[in-house]
Design an enzyme around this catalytic site. Structure first.
Site, PDB file in Angstrom:
ATOM      1  N   ASN A  10     -71.903 -48.521 -64.548  1.00 33.54           N
ATOM      2  CA  ASN A  10     -71.720 -49.925 -64.149  1.00 33.54           C
ATOM      3  C   ASN A  10     -70.777 -50.661 -65.090  1.00 33.54           C
ATOM      4  OD1 ASN A  10     -73.550 -50.532 -61.724  1.00 33.54           O
ATOM      5  ND2 ASN A  10     -74.794 -49.245 -63.069  1.00 33.54           N
ATOM      6  N   HIS A 110     -81.155 -53.592 -60.821  1.00 33.21           N
ATOM      7  CA  HIS A 110     -82.311 -52.699 -60.648  1.00 33.21           C
ATOM      8  C   HIS A 110     -82.113 -51.858 -59.380  1.00 33.21           C
ATOM      9  CE1 HIS A 110     -86.442 -51.391 -61.252  1.00 33.21           C
ATOM     10  NE2 HIS A 110     -86.559 -51.445 -59.940  1.00 33.21           N
TER      11      HIS A 110
HETATM   12  C1  GRF Z   1     -78.674 -48.240 -62.816  1.00 34.02           C
HETATM   13  O1  GRF Z   1     -79.295 -47.473 -61.833  1.00 34.02           O
HETATM   14  C2  GRF Z   1     -79.378 -49.565 -62.920  1.00 34.02           C
HETATM   15  O2  GRF Z   1     -79.913 -50.014 -61.742  1.00 34.02           O
HETATM   16  C3  GRF Z   1     -80.499 -49.259 -63.859  1.00 34.02           C
HETATM   17  O3  GRF Z   1     -79.951 -48.321 -64.767  1.00 34.02           O
HETATM   18  C4  GRF Z   1     -78.869 -47.611 -64.156  1.00 34.02           C
HETATM   19  C5  GRF Z   1     -77.672 -47.728 -65.045  1.00 34.02           C
HETATM   20  O4  GRF Z   1     -76.681 -46.814 -64.769  1.00 34.02           O
HETATM   21  N1  GRF Z   1     -81.068 -50.439 -64.430  1.00 34.02           N
HETATM   22  P1  GRF Z   1     -75.375 -46.750 -65.651  1.00 34.02           P
HETATM   23  O5  GRF Z   1     -75.779 -46.527 -67.096  1.00 34.02           O
HETATM   24  O6  GRF Z   1     -74.612 -48.029 -65.476  1.00 34.02           O
HETATM   25  O7  GRF Z   1     -74.607 -45.574 -65.107  1.00 34.02           O
END
Ligand code: GRF
Length: 203
Positions: A10, A110
């Protein structure tokens, strides 16, 4: 400021969105991890983003450790003139003054359609396993404001995906993750635009 604990996919989409000019005034000025060896920190380095690690103090009782870590993060945010805090896969629970001072400006991502499948201990594959066990026909992701509860704050946006009959936690996670990557950019864009409008109105 983006808070991370894991792979940082992300963080990557937010960085890409910033580079592509899709975040308006939004700029990732700092990345904070609560774990030292996570891939998200390598990504931050590769993108030339300032980053640091702030681990919870394991010697303190849980509640105190949360308060102490939240206090440190608040100081860092203030010192760096941070407007918006994005929890992108951040696993430590935050509390206190940080949430008060950043009320309406701190969001979490989430991987379920909250209020379903949220709360303490509901993260990663556990969420998708629980969704499948419950026989849900749809899942998705939620971006919400952070409050004193765990995954309980006001919902900013949700994106849905179908659950398929032959889904495994991994296949469902992949489908949800595609929507998370869209949702987090939409949410940050909305917040930065709102903030820019507020600042213009106030000036
Ligand atoms: C995502 O699935 C988010 O919803 C959760 O943790 C994950 C993070 O993924 N809270 P990344 O580290 O950004 O790949």
């Amino acid at each position: 400021m983006v808070l991370v604990s894991g792979s940082g996919s992300n963080l990557q989409v937010l960085h890409n969105a910033e580079v592509a000019g899709q975040l308006g005034e939004g700029k990732i000025s700092l990345v904070v991890s609560d774990r030292p060896d996570v891939y998200a920190l390598q990504r931050a380095k590769a993108y030339g983003l300032a980053a640091c690690t702030e681990q919870p103090d394991k010697k303190l009782p849980a509640g105190e450790a949360r308060r102490e870590l939240s206090g440190r993060i608040l100081r860092i945010a203030k010192d760096n003139g941070i407007d918006i805090i994005v929890l992108a896969g951040f696993l430590s629970i935050l509390t206190g003054e940080l949430l008060e001072q950043y009320s309406g400006r701190i969001i979490n991502l989430h991987p379920s359609l909250l209020p379903k499948f949220g709360g303490e201990g509901m993260y990663g594959e556990r969420v998708h396993r629980a969704v499948l066990q419950a026989g849900e026909t749809e899942s998705g992701c939620t971006v919400h404001f952070v409050d004193e509860g765990t995954d309980t704050g006001t919902i900013l946006l949700q994106r849905k995906v179908p659950v398929q009959k032959d889904d495994t936690p991994a296949s469902l996670a992949k489908r949800v993750q595609e929507q998370e990557h869209i949702a987090i950019v939409q949410a940050v864009k909305t917040l930065t635009c709102n903030l820019a409008t507020k600042n213009t109105t106030n000036s």
